[in-house]
Motif scaffolding. Structure first.
Motif, mmCIF file in Angstrom:
data_model
loop_
_atom_site.group_PDB
_atom_site.id
_atom_site.type_symbol
_atom_site.label_atom_id
_atom_site.label_comp_id
_atom_site.label_asym_id
_atom_site.label_seq_id
_atom_site.Cartn_x
_atom_site.Cartn_y
_atom_site.Cartn_z
ATOM 1 N N ALA A 116 -10.094 -6.052 7.584
ATOM 2 C CA ALA A 116 -8.651 -6.178 7.801
ATOM 3 C C ALA A 116 -8.353 -7.174 8.913
ATOM 4 N N ASN A 119 -9.106 -10.730 7.692
ATOM 5 C CA ASN A 119 -8.114 -11.140 6.698
ATOM 6 C C ASN A 119 -6.735 -11.401 7.293
ATOM 7 N N SER A 120 -6.474 -10.847 8.463
ATOM 8 C CA SER A 120 -5.117 -10.873 9.013
ATOM 9 C C SER A 120 -4.613 -12.274 9.320
ATOM 10 N N CYS A 181 -2.639 -3.935 5.805
ATOM 11 C CA CYS A 181 -3.699 -4.015 4.796
ATOM 12 C C CYS A 181 -3.776 -2.663 4.104
ATOM 13 N N MET A 184 -8.047 -1.270 1.460
ATOM 14 C CA MET A 184 -9.024 -2.346 1.556
ATOM 15 C C MET A 184 -10.187 -2.157 0.582
ATOM 16 N N ILE A 191 -2.203 -7.072 0.959
ATOM 17 C CA ILE A 191 -2.051 -7.483 2.352
ATOM 18 C C ILE A 191 -0.684 -8.123 2.546
ATOM 19 N N ARG A 193 1.917 -9.853 5.398
ATOM 20 C CA ARG A 193 1.963 -10.475 6.713
ATOM 21 C C ARG A 193 3.405 -10.876 7.018
#
Length: 224
Positions: A116, A119-120, A181, A184, A191, A193
């Protein structure tokens, strides 16, 4: 000997060769839940005997398990998903093993935390991991965390997600960047953002909130 063996958090292919070998070689596997673990063990044809070990019986069972390990038996500890001890049972038996000079070895493996974070897309050179927020004094905890100068990572369940997101908005401000997230490595991995205000609005408009969440709150870049 006690082995801490991480298990997949969703995708069943996320298991190490070493983890599988250890589970086949030990005398007993300590499992958090029979039904959940049996699916995994059956998939990989692991026939090792299992014993239920979780927060409800760990105080009662730990002394006898330690005695068996002192006599030479090897145990492995697995949770329902991920790495035991990370928001899952594990701390008590690990601590007790160390106190009684029983060897403990934790294998590397699956956890929602690191994928996570990576990936952020937000700064993760420094971060603080909270796990699940306390059921009580949720606001107080987040208020204290709002003073933190590092990226913050926490876990949240679906039924508390809106409350937690709203409290993040209150204490961190509407313009703080957040990454959510969901599930996962699983089929319904998602996800999101953006600014906390926009993410909160998105989930308020859903008919039903499902899944487990890793929430990443970007550090206040103005303070750094």
């Amino acid at each position: 000997m006690l082995y801490i063996v991480p298990t997949p958090i969703g995708n069943m292919e996320d298991f190490t060769f070493r983890g599988l070998r250890i589970l086949k070689e030990v005398n007993i596997i300590l499992v958090e839940n029979y039904q959940t673990s049996r699916k995994l063990l059956n998939l990989y044809n692991i026939k090792t005997p299992v014993k239920k070990y979780n927060i409800y019986n760990e105080h009662k069972l730990t002394p006898s398990i330690i005695n068996e390990m002192k006599k030479g038996k090897k145990f492995a500890l697995i949770s329902n998903a991920g790495t035991p001890g990370i928001s899952d049972p594990g701390y008590m038996i690990i601590r007790t093993c160390i106190q009684h000079f029983v060897d403990v070895e934790c294998l590397p493996g699956a956890t929602a935390l690191i994928p996570a974070l990576v990936n952020s897309g937000i700064p993760i050179d420094e971060f603080t991991f909270i796990g699940f927020l306390p059921k009580k004094k949720n606001k107080k905890k987040l208020k204290n965390l709002s003073k933190e100068n590092r990226t913050i990572v926490l876990y949240e369940s679906p039924h508390r997600l809106l409350k937690t997101l709203n409290n993040i908005k209150i204490f961190f401000g509407i313009n703080r960047n957040v990454v959510l997230c969901k599930e996962m490595t699983k089929i319904f991995q998602k996800i999101l953002r953006g600014k906390i205000e926009n993410i909160l609005l998105y989930y308020k408009n859903l008919n039903k909130i499902l899944g487990e969440y890793t929430i990443i709150i970007e550090k206040d870049l103005e303070k750094n």
